[in-house]
Design a protein around this motif. Structure first.
Motif, PDB file in Angstrom:
ATOM      1  N   ASP A   1      38.343  35.414  30.167  1.00  0.00           N
ATOM      2  CA  ASP A   1      38.846  36.390  29.210  1.00  0.00           C
ATOM      3  C   ASP A   1      39.833  37.288  29.959  1.00  0.00           C
ATOM      4  OD1 ASP A   1      37.297  35.464  27.067  1.00  0.00           O
ATOM      5  OD2 ASP A   1      35.588  36.707  27.685  1.00  0.00           O
ATOM      6  N   ALA A   2      40.618  38.044  29.230  1.00  0.00           N
ATOM      7  CA  ALA A   2      41.696  38.832  29.830  1.00  0.00           C
ATOM      8  C   ALA A   2      41.215  39.767  30.945  1.00  0.00           C
ATOM      9  CB  ALA A   2      42.433  39.633  28.758  1.00  0.00           C
ATOM     10  N   ARG A   3      40.079  40.383  30.803  1.00  0.00           N
ATOM     11  CA  ARG A   3      39.646  41.397  31.775  1.00  0.00           C
ATOM     12  C   ARG A   3      38.556  40.906  32.725  1.00  0.00           C
ATOM     13  NH1 ARG A   3      43.189  44.489  32.991  1.00  0.00           N
ATOM     14  NH2 ARG A   3      41.603  45.769  33.981  1.00  0.00           N
ATOM     15  N   THR A   4      38.220  39.637  32.690  1.00  0.00           N
ATOM     16  CA  THR A   4      37.176  39.108  33.567  1.00  0.00           C
ATOM     17  C   THR A   4      37.496  39.405  35.024  1.00  0.00           C
ATOM     18  OG1 THR A   4      36.656  37.322  32.018  1.00  0.00           O
ATOM     19  CG2 THR A   4      35.963  37.015  34.314  1.00  0.00           C
ATOM     20  N   GLY A   5      36.539  40.028  35.717  1.00  0.00           N
ATOM     21  CA  GLY A   5      36.692  40.311  37.136  1.00  0.00           C
ATOM     22  C   GLY A   5      37.590  41.479  37.470  1.00  0.00           C
ATOM     23  N   LEU A   6      38.076  42.188  36.459  1.00  0.00           N
ATOM     24  CA  LEU A   6      39.006  43.299  36.709  1.00  0.00           C
ATOM     25  C   LEU A   6      38.398  44.661  36.437  1.00  0.00           C
ATOM     26  CD1 LEU A   6      42.255  41.769  35.186  1.00  0.00           C
ATOM     27  CD2 LEU A   6      41.531  41.788  37.583  1.00  0.00           C
ATOM     28  N   ASP A   7      37.466  44.733  35.526  1.00  0.00           N
ATOM     29  CA  ASP A   7      36.867  46.012  35.174  1.00  0.00           C
ATOM     30  C   ASP A   7      35.548  46.178  35.890  1.00  0.00           C
ATOM     31  OD1 ASP A   7      38.946  46.683  33.361  1.00  0.00           O
ATOM     32  OD2 ASP A   7      38.040  45.398  31.841  1.00  0.00           O
ATOM     33  N   GLU A   8      35.201  47.409  36.210  1.00  0.00           N
ATOM     34  CA  GLU A   8      33.976  47.684  36.951  1.00  0.00           C
ATOM     35  C   GLU A   8      32.753  47.107  36.264  1.00  0.00           C
ATOM     36  OE1 GLU A   8      33.401  51.663  38.395  1.00  0.00           O
ATOM     37  OE2 GLU A   8      35.561  51.962  38.466  1.00  0.00           O
ATOM     38  N   GLU A   9      32.716  47.171  34.926  1.00  0.00           N
ATOM     39  CA  GLU A   9      31.522  46.677  34.236  1.00  0.00           C
ATOM     40  C   GLU A   9      31.349  45.171  34.395  1.00  0.00           C
ATOM     41  OE1 GLU A   9      33.886  48.556  32.682  1.00  0.00           O
ATOM     42  OE2 GLU A   9      34.697  47.423  31.008  1.00  0.00           O
ATOM     43  N   ASP A  10      32.447  44.455  34.745  1.00  0.00           N
ATOM     44  CA  ASP A  10      32.322  43.024  34.977  1.00  0.00           C
ATOM     45  C   ASP A  10      31.539  42.738  36.253  1.00  0.00           C
ATOM     46  OD1 ASP A  10      33.710  42.275  32.735  1.00  0.00           O
ATOM     47  OD2 ASP A  10      35.639  42.202  33.756  1.00  0.00           O
ATOM     48  N   ASP A  11      31.511  43.731  37.159  1.00  0.00           N
ATOM     49  CA  ASP A  11      30.823  43.536  38.432  1.00  0.00           C
ATOM     50  C   ASP A  11      29.349  43.891  38.351  1.00  0.00           C
ATOM     51  OD1 ASP A  11      33.723  44.799  40.185  1.00  0.00           O
ATOM     52  OD2 ASP A  11      33.232  42.746  39.562  1.00  0.00           O
ATOM     53  N   ASP A  12      28.947  44.513  37.243  1.00  0.00           N
ATOM     54  CA  ASP A  12      27.533  44.916  37.088  1.00  0.00           C
ATOM     55  C   ASP A  12      26.694  43.744  36.644  1.00  0.00           C
ATOM     56  OD1 ASP A  12      28.303  47.480  37.708  1.00  0.00           O
ATOM     57  OD2 ASP A  12      28.374  48.156  35.616  1.00  0.00           O
ATOM     58  N   ASP A  13      25.537  43.624  37.209  1.00  0.00           N
ATOM     59  CA  ASP A  13      24.578  42.623  36.764  1.00  0.00           C
ATOM     60  C   ASP A  13      23.669  43.284  35.743  1.00  0.00           C
ATOM     61  OD1 ASP A  13      24.234  41.286  40.094  1.00  0.00           O
ATOM     62  OD2 ASP A  13      25.517  40.626  38.452  1.00  0.00           O
ATOM     63  N   ASP A  14      23.713  42.827  34.501  1.00  0.00           N
ATOM     64  CA  ASP A  14      22.886  43.427  33.453  1.00  0.00           C
ATOM     65  C   ASP A  14      21.532  42.782  33.387  1.00  0.00           C
ATOM     66  OD1 ASP A  14      24.855  45.216  32.675  1.00  0.00           O
ATOM     67  OD2 ASP A  14      25.806  43.723  31.372  1.00  0.00           O
TER      68      ASP A  14
ATOM     69  N   HIS B   1      45.274  39.959  39.936  1.00  0.00           N
ATOM     70  CA  HIS B   1      44.876  41.221  40.554  1.00  0.00           C
ATOM     71  C   HIS B   1      46.092  42.075  40.929  1.00  0.00           C
ATOM     72  CE1 HIS B   1      40.899  39.416  40.624  1.00  0.00           C
ATOM     73  NE2 HIS B   1      40.460  40.654  40.752  1.00  0.00           N
ATOM     74  N   ASP B   2      47.209  41.445  41.284  1.00  0.00           N
ATOM     75  CA  ASP B   2      48.421  42.213  41.559  1.00  0.00           C
ATOM     76  C   ASP B   2      48.911  42.931  40.301  1.00  0.00           C
ATOM     77  OD1 ASP B   2      48.451  41.510  44.239  1.00  0.00           O
ATOM     78  OD2 ASP B   2      50.004  39.968  44.000  1.00  0.00           O
ATOM     79  N   TYR B   3      48.923  42.235  39.175  1.00  0.00           N
ATOM     80  CA  TYR B   3      49.329  42.888  37.923  1.00  0.00           C
ATOM     81  C   TYR B   3      48.380  44.037  37.586  1.00  0.00           C
ATOM     82  CZ  TYR B   3      52.886  39.423  36.664  1.00  0.00           C
ATOM     83  OH  TYR B   3      54.006  38.640  36.629  1.00  0.00           O
ATOM     84  N   ASP B   4      47.098  43.834  37.812  1.00  0.00           N
ATOM     85  CA  ASP B   4      46.124  44.884  37.523  1.00  0.00           C
ATOM     86  C   ASP B   4      46.350  46.091  38.434  1.00  0.00           C
ATOM     87  OD1 ASP B   4      43.842  45.515  35.798  1.00  0.00           O
ATOM     88  OD2 ASP B   4      42.682  45.565  37.674  1.00  0.00           O
ATOM     89  N   THR B   5      46.659  45.852  39.694  1.00  0.00           N
ATOM     90  CA  THR B   5      46.977  46.942  40.621  1.00  0.00           C
ATOM     91  C   THR B   5      48.228  47.692  40.155  1.00  0.00           C
ATOM     92  OG1 THR B   5      45.946  45.841  42.501  1.00  0.00           O
ATOM     93  CG2 THR B   5      47.635  47.499  43.016  1.00  0.00           C
ATOM     94  N   GLU B   6      49.239  46.959  39.737  1.00  0.00           N
ATOM     95  CA  GLU B   6      50.452  47.591  39.209  1.00  0.00           C
ATOM     96  C   GLU B   6      50.117  48.515  38.047  1.00  0.00           C
ATOM     97  OE1 GLU B   6      53.669  44.999  38.115  1.00  0.00           O
ATOM     98  OE2 GLU B   6      53.394  43.791  39.912  1.00  0.00           O
TER      99      GLU B   6
END
Length: 183
Positions: free
Chosen positions: A170-183, A121-126
């Motif tokens: 996966d690389a973006r798991t938990g980092l992108d907004e769409e990962d937080d959406d329940d489909d 998450h720190d790298y993602d914030t950067e």
């Protein structure tokens, strides 16, 4: 005209920094990136010292590698800012003021998984600051700065992927907004 005193030069620097941070420039945004790198190095040192459990033997070398990388990149970026006529942050107070990464003594008690996840998450914030600085550098026609920032973005993406794979993600798991959406 008489040369400015040290106090007058520093006062000018502070005034210019205030202006640059209220109307962001590539240099000001890159100062945030430099500060993030320095604070990240401190967090990576803490992680290497305190990570526990069976993962310790694989994570200490990785955190040590990332620490050295962060220190090298912050040094390179500081020199580049000087080359660009900027005044990079250079004190602990500056780094704390301009960094968006948060340090805590509590982190040393995190599980190995939590430490790795926090690092991701720190790298993602950067990357949020890097993306903005790239656009500003391109707009201001500062190709050397833009090129370094693009390289830094790629390094961060690689580090995110490595750490996420360690976690089984996966690389973006938990980092992108769409990962937080329940489909």
């Amino acid at each position: 005209m008489a040369e400015l005193t040290i106090d007058e030069k520093f006062e000018q620097e502070l005034k210019q920094a205030d202006i640059d941070h209220h109307t962001p420039t590539a240099g000001a945004m890159t100062g945030h990136i430099l500060s993030n790198l320095v604070i990240q190095a401190s967090k990576l040192q803490q992680a290497a010292w305190y990570v526990k459990g069976p993962e310790r033997f694989s994570l200490v070398p990785k955190f040590t590698e990332l620490l050295a990388q962060s220190q090298q990149l912050s040094s390179e970026l500081g020199h580049l800012l000087l080359d660009e006529g900027e005044v990079p942050p250079s004190t602990t107070a500056d780094y704390q003021k301009y960094s968006m990464l948060e340090e805590s003594g509590k982190n040393k008690y995190f599980t190995a998984t939590a430490i790795v996840d926090a690092t991701v998450h720190d790298y993602d914030t950067e990357n949020l600051f890097i993306d903005r600085a790239i656009k500003l550098a391109e707009k201001e026609e500062r190709p050397a700065l833009a090129a370094f920032l693009v390289k830094l973005r790629g390094i961060n993406n690689h580090n995110i992927r490595d750490l996420q794979f360690y976690l089984g993600n996966d690389a973006r798991t938990g980092l992108d907004e769409e990962d937080d959406d329940d489909d």
